[in-house]
Each structure stands twice: as C-alpha cells, then as structure tokens.
Write a protein that holds these residues in place. Structure first.
Motif, PDB file in Angstrom:
ATOM      1  N   SER A 169      17.318 -53.001 -10.646  1.00  0.00           N
ATOM      2  CA  SER A 169      17.231 -51.710 -11.336  1.00  0.00           C
ATOM      3  C   SER A 169      18.270 -50.730 -10.812  1.00  0.00           C
ATOM      4  O   SER A 169      18.828 -49.940 -11.580  1.00  0.00           O
ATOM      5  CB  SER A 169      15.827 -51.133 -11.171  1.00  0.00           C
ATOM      6  N   THR A 170      18.554 -50.778  -9.513  1.00  0.00           N
ATOM      7  CA  THR A 170      19.584 -49.903  -8.946  1.00  0.00           C
ATOM      8  C   THR A 170      20.971 -50.318  -9.411  1.00  0.00           C
ATOM      9  O   THR A 170      21.825 -49.470  -9.711  1.00  0.00           O
ATOM     10  CB  THR A 170      19.506 -49.924  -7.410  1.00  0.00           C
TER      11      THR A 170
ATOM     12  N   ASP B  40      21.367 -48.955 -12.822  1.00  0.00           N
ATOM     13  CA  ASP B  40      21.635 -47.512 -12.794  1.00  0.00           C
ATOM     14  C   ASP B  40      23.088 -47.224 -12.461  1.00  0.00           C
ATOM     15  O   ASP B  40      23.743 -46.377 -13.091  1.00  0.00           O
ATOM     16  CB  ASP B  40      20.727 -46.834 -11.767  1.00  0.00           C
TER      17      ASP B  40
ATOM     18  N   ARG C 152      25.966 -45.552 -14.913  1.00  0.00           N
ATOM     19  CA  ARG C 152      26.739 -44.356 -14.543  1.00  0.00           C
ATOM     20  C   ARG C 152      28.233 -44.616 -14.657  1.00  0.00           C
ATOM     21  O   ARG C 152      29.014 -43.734 -15.023  1.00  0.00           O
ATOM     22  CB  ARG C 152      26.376 -43.909 -13.122  1.00  0.00           C
TER      23      ARG C 152
END
Length: 782
Positions: free
Chosen positions: A250-251, A254, A258
C-alpha cells in the motif's frame, strides 16, 4: 510467439497446442511454459501453462505446482490484476496445467525488446502502481504471490497482469536452498527465500523492486544513479535485504501515485476509461491507464502477436508447415508482417533446410460478419487502438462474446466452501477502526458481537457481517473482558460494564475510579460475574501498604471481599478454587539488579490466603496457566516450570528452550486447554506439554525472514482443535493433536505505524477475530 519446438507437446490435457508464447530467453528464465491452444470445442483460444520438462521430473514439484494453480484459480476471480485461471488439470493428469483466456500480452522483457530499451518513466510508474495495487489486495487476503519476475509481469491492452503465481513455492519446499534451481530468476527471488525461507508479502515487495528497476534501466538490480531520481529511494527501500525495512504494498502504491502527477487524469480532464475495480472500490492505479501509457511501438507488437496467433490457428498452409516443422525442425519462428494484406511469414531457423519461407492469405469471411483478420490487421497498424481497452483484444480471438454457462455464472458469484489443503482462509469481513490502533485483543460475546477498544472509543462489531452496530466514546486503558450476562468490562477512568449487544452502560465503578480515594490499578481476572482487581487504599506508614485485591460482583454491584497484597501486584490467574496474584520485585546483589516475584494464592470464594511464595525469576500474571487438577505452569524467560498449585511448594518439573542463534531464549505465555499446555517460544516453535512436564509435540517454524524479540501470542479456539500463533506478520494455525501446520495467513495492514505491529485475536469455535493495527478481520476456522 514461436511455433512449437520438436519436443514441445502437441496436446496438453484436452487442448491442442498451436504455439509457444515468449522467446528463447523465456525458456531460460522460467519454470513455466505458456502454450497457445484451442479450447476443447475449438471456438476459443487459450493460454495453457505447464511446467518445463526439467521440472516435470520432480513429483513433489508437480504436486506443489497443482496446488498453486488451485490457489491462483480462486484468487484470480477476486483480484483483477492476476492472470485469470479458468480451468486446471485434475489430480489424475500426469502433466499438471492451468488454462487462461488468450489476450494479447507481452512479458516485460518482450515489451522492452519491442520498445528498444528501458521504458518511459510514465510506463514504469503505471506498471508499478497497478502491480502494487494488485499486491495490496492479495496481501490483505493473507497471500503472497511468490513468483514475480520481469518475465511474469505481463502488459496487455487491459493493463499489467501478474502470472506465475507461487513459482517460488512450487520450485522447492520451505527450508530447502532455492538458489541455482533451473528456471528460477535468482535476482528476482528475495534473499530470504533463496535460502529456504517461506514466501511472505514483503518478499513480493523485493521482487516488485526488481521489476521496477528492470523496466527503468534494463538491469534487475540497478545502481542508484542509473534509476530515475523520482524512483531511487522507493526502489532502494523495496530492495532492502532485511524484509522489515521494506514498505508494504500500500505504501509503494501511494508513492507511485504521487510520482504519477498529471498522468492520474486524462489530458482532457475526463475520468479514465479503463479503471478496474478492487474490493468494491474504483481502482486508484486504474486511473493511470489512460491513452498513451503504452508506447506506440509496444502497441504494434501486441497487434503483431494477435496476428501471429490468428495466423497459426486459421491458416491451412501455416498449419501444414507447423506440423512439418514439429516433426523435422527444432525451431520455427513466426514473424508477422504488418501490411494491409494480413499475410504471415514463417522463417525456419538457421542450420535446417534453407530458404523455407511461406506466405499465405486468409480467405475473406462472409460480409455479414466482421473479419477477425481485419480487426487484427487494423490493430497491428495502430488504427484500432488495441492498447486502449479490452473490447478489441476480446474480438481478436472470438467471433462474438460467448454467453457464460450456468456453472460459470455460479462460480463467479460463489467461492467454494472447502479450501484446498494448506490454503489459508479468506477473511469473512474486514473493519477499519477509526483513530489510533487498538492495543488490546478483542473479545467476543456469544456468536454475535466482537468488542474492539482503542484509545478513543469502544466498538461493537457484528460477527456475521463485520458491520459496526454501536460505538461508545470511552477511552479504554486496558484489556476488555467478558462478564456473565452479556456485559463487557472496560478498564478506563472508571471500570465500566457495557451491554455487549447495545453498548449501553450497565455498571460504573464510581467507588474505585481513577483519582478517587481508592482508585483501581488493574483488573486481575474475571470469571462469571465476578471481577478481581487491585486498588490503592490510603497509604499507611509501612512501605507498600495500601495495595489491596478486591473481589467484586459486577452483576449485583456488591463487594465480596478484599485483602492486602504485595506492592506492585498487577497480574493474576484463576484456577478452579484459587486466585494467584503476582508482584514483581527488584533488588540489588553484587552490584547487579535482580528481578524476582512474590506470589500469593487466595481462596476465590472467601479471600483466605492459601499460600505465599517468593520466586527467583520474574513472573507476570499472564505468564501462568492452570491445569484442571489445579497444577500450575509458569513461563519464566527461557524456562517452563510446573507446580502443585494447591501447595505452593517447589517446582515439580522444568523445561528449557535454547531459542535460535541470535535470539534471546524466551517462552511466551502458556495456555491450557484440557490436558495440554501450549507455549510458543521466541523462535516461533510451539510446544505442547502435559501436567507432568512431558512434551507431547514440538512444532518449529522457520524464522529466516526476520528476527523477533518476543514470542508470538498463542490462542486456542473454543473447541480446542486449533492452536493459533500471532506475530507481527501472520496468523499460523496448527492441529492441536500433533502440531502440524494447517495454514498460515499472511497479513499486511492497511495502515503502517501505530503502537504495535503484533496481531491480537479472540477465537470462537469457528472464527478468529484478529486485530492488525487499525484493521479488524474475521478468519473462518472451519
């Protein structure tokens, strides 16, 4: 696509094979072979995946491959980013295989070959984001892919997809060295898995870092300066040798979202037309699949592959040459020409009959139906937009979209109730706790409600659906406990008993509230409607005076008895007749601090003192358990001891653990069910011990992937059939009769950080309710 080699199978299961996807490099860098084949009815084209001939000599490997295919078949119906598996071989089939619908797709090396080098940053970020989103969904269900390489990352018009599910697991069992095995891409396999460690979600992150590095530079482990500046720190984190230093999927998602910047929306400001759906929500990464994410040269290569497949399945002269080549030649390569005629050229490899070239035209279909050849040729020339959606690619291999059968419709709606042997359960539901992460284990009322507490509220969650049915704004400060009559006792500013079904307050300890004259310190134990807890009464002159244990009937709001206890008493344990409390003591000897414990046993009903004992080592209340006959087992660092609890005399037996190299030997809390005590040590081995100290079984578990400083928590379901261990990454279920590992549920929490990464749980007969940071999920135990 290549035509078949001389030793390639002409039929796999019920499917006649047409060709082989990939080139010679694909043969070297994978244990699997992907064949283009006809369906049994001949009306659809499929990709049939099987093991290489070298791997098929290993019977155990074939069994593991078949198991991973079963897993992939179930998961691919739930997770769009996995290559769909629509049919698998039976156990009686000597050559295991699984089948997927054919959609033009290229492996990452083939994509880079078509493009002519490392891919544009936009394509790299898009591929990484979609794969990270796929892994997020996969890991949340408790699975690790364990087969991610540049050759298993496929690009199609519908988006990136992952193939080769479970390739590392099928290559060799856990505990065996996997380095150098034929077909495994060692650079893509996480170092802990190369040495025999069990594949886990953070291993997938390492492999994803390899894919990103390869797509951006052409090197699987690139130097930092070779990588795009915006991806350097992320790829370095993914490739950390210590799994604990890698970010969760999930990181990674993210960070890549970005990095995507303006690509997240269409250039015209419209919503993306190719978004997928994961877990019922619109896919974040799907927003990147807007026109232009695949370079034009790759679009042409996808069209060329579609043309080659169509030529191989429809051209009579080509099929004749295919049969001749299969008998006489080692290799025949198909190279599609991209002109308007739709012709196909077949070149025989060097060293065989020279100058063999065949060109053929496919007859024009009747005017009432659109020609598949026309669609393919248009796609190959870039006019049909093959890389923009899935409709065109479906039409490439089917005259019309077939209606699903009743069985297919039912399969799409319903997951089989029985899991394959060794497969972990799929969570029945997942609930996200708002605010800070819970520190304590949940509790369950009957088979109706799970009660979860964090620092800001108490939540009542329906066990059947995972829906929150009530919330109480109470700031809990300790472990909740169920009280007879459907109440749950919540340590907070006051001790409060709530109705487990509604959250309504049933009792509040105004007499013992924090800040009052006799504030409670900690709840020691609860049984029936009685709670035992410590309070601090007004201090006298003697050191430590004022510490008192109180027995209180919550249902009747009446105090039963109170007795003085040693200062610092915060732990307690119940047997049939006794309450044993513990107080830690620190002293100095020869300049060193010495920790010990004082134990006092009270009659549960009257409060009379039965015995007192000073302990040489520290013993907390949670580090004790009692057998039905009253005998006590304690865990004191690396030593288990058994006592005749009624007498409080010296230990009757002791058992010691050595731990693993680099770990401080230590036992976790013992847990008794029936005639066995179950204890997990710091190496994650579970011990089953009887009341005499005899070891019934010991079930070790590899810890190659990371170190741990404390033993996992241990839990037993109410029927006593399963022993569950919970650590910072997974839930492990063992058979309570013999210690055999039944399944392992790997979990990546949706949120990182928080006070603890350790899972905590409550178990009914058929359900485990697990807290993983802010996530609460229900695992079926059937």
């Amino acid at each position: 696509m290549e035509l078949l080699y001389k030793d390639d199978p002409r039929r796999i299961g019920p499917f006649p094979t047409v060709g082989l996807l990939g080139d010679a490099a694909s043969r070297r860098h994978g244990r699997e072979r992907r064949f283009v084949a006809h369906s049994a009815s001949g009306d659809r084209t499929l990709i049939v995946t099987t093991l290489s001939q070298e791997a098929q000599t290993d019977t155990a490997c074939l069994t593991r491959f078949r198991f991973e295919a079963e897993q992939a078949q179930r998961l691919s119906t739930e997770i769009p980013g996995l290559v769909p598996v629509i049919e698998i071989s039976s156990v009686d089939d000597g050559q295991p295989w699984y089948a997927s619908p054919f959609v033009p797709a290229l492996s990452l090396p083939d994509v880079m070959g078509a493009y002519g080098g490392p891919l544009p940053l936009r394509t790299v970020v898009t591929v990484g984001a979609v794969l990270a989103e796929t892994l997020t969904s996969l890991h949340e269900r408790g699975f690790a892919h364990a087969g991610i390489t540049p050759w298993s990352a496929l690009l199609s018009a519908e988006g990136p997809r992952l193939a080769s599910y479970g390739a590392v697991r099928s290559a060799a069992p856990d505990g065996e060295d996997r380095s150098g095995l034929p077909g495994l891409v060692s650079e893509s396999v996480p170092p802990e898995q190369l040495t025999g460690g069990r594949p886990r979600p953070l291993g997938d992150i390492y492999s994803l870092g390899v894919v990103l590095s390869y797509a951006a530079t052409g090197h699987m482990i690139a130097e930092s300066e070779e990588l795009p500046v915006s991806l350097q720190s992320l790829i370095a984190a993914c490739l950390a040798r210590d799994p604990a230093r890698r970010p969760p999927a999930s990181t990674v998602l993210d960070e890549l979202m970005r990095s995507s910047g303006q690509w997240a929306e269409n250039v015209h400001g419209n919503r993306p037309s190719t978004a997928t759906v994961l877990d019922g929500d619109a896919s974040r990464a799907g927003s990147l699949l807007s026109p232009g994410w695949i370079p034009k040269r790759v679009c042409v290569a996808l069209g060329a592959q579609a043309e080659q497949v169509l030529a191989a399945e429809t051209d009579p002269q080509l099929l004749a040459l295919h049969r001749a080549a299969g008998a006489d030649f080692e290799s025949v390569t198909v190279a599609g020409t991209h002109g308007p005629t739709g012709s196909a050229r077949v070149s025989v490899g060097e060293g065989h009959e020279s100058g063999v070239t065949a060109t053929s035209e496919t007859a024009t279909p009747p005017p009432s139906r659109t020609s598949r050849r026309k669609l393919v040729t248009t796609a190959a020339s870039g006019a049909a937009g093959i890389a923009i959606g899935g409709t065109v690619t479906w039409m490439v291999t089917s005259e019309e979209v077939p209606s699903p059968t009743l069985a297919q419709r039912l399969a799409a709606k319903k997951t089989p109730r029985r899991r394959p042997q060794g497969a972990p359960p799929t969570p029945r539901w997942r609930f996200e706790v708002p605010g800070d992460a819970p520190k304590y284990a949940p509790v369950t009322h009957s088979s109706e409600i799970a009660v979860v507490v964090n620092g800001s509220a108490v939540h009542g969650v329906e066990l059947r659906s995972g829906k929150q049915v009530w919330q109480s704004r109470i700031r809990a400060s300790g472990q909740p406990r169920m009280v007879e009559g459907g109440s749950v006792l919540i340590p907070a500013g006051d001790m409060i008993a709530l109705n487990a079904r509604t959250g309504a307050v049933r009792w509040r300890s105004k007499k013992f509230r924090k800040g009052g004259a006799s504030p409670y310190v900690s709840v020691l134990a609860v049984d029936g409607s009685t709670a035992w807890f410590t309070i601090k009464e007004p201090a006298g002159d003697a050191p430590g005076s004022g510490w008192t244990v109180v027995a209180y009937d919550v249902a009747e709001s009446s105090e039963l008895w109170r007795r003085p206890v040693p200062a610092g008493t915060t732990g307690g344990h119940l047997s049939k007749d006794l309450l044993v409390v513990t107080a830690s003591k620190n002293s100095s000897s020869a300049g060193k601090e010495v920790r010990s414990a004082a134990l006092v046993a009270f009659d549960r009903r009257t409060g009379d003192v039965r015995w007192r004992r000073d302990h040489a080592g520290p013993v907390a209340g949670s580090m004790m358990a009692t057998f039905g006959d009253g005998r006590l087992v304690t865990a004191e660092g690396p030593v288990l001891r058994g006592y005749a609890m009624e007498k409080g005399d010296k230990p009757q037996w002791r058992l010691e653990t050595g731990g693993e190299e680099g770990q401080r030997p230590q036992f976790g809390p013992p847990l008794v069910h029936g005639e066995s005590a179950f204890i997990t040590d710091v190496s994650q081995a579970v011990h089953a011990v009887d009341a005499e100290g005899r070891v019934k079984w010991r079930s070790p578990l590899d810890r190659a992937w990371t170190a741990t400083e404390r033993p996992p928590d241990t839990l037993i379901n109410s029927s006593g059939q399963l022993v569950l261990s919970l650590d910072e990454a997974e839930v492990i279920a063992r058979d309570a009769r013999n210690g055999s590992v039944l399944w392992r549920f790997l979990d990546t929490p949706r949120r990182t950080g928080g006070p603890t990464g350790w899972r905590r749980a409550a178990a009914t007969d058929d359900l485990a309710v697990v807290v993983s940071r802010n996530s609460v999920y229900a695992l079926p135990l059937d």
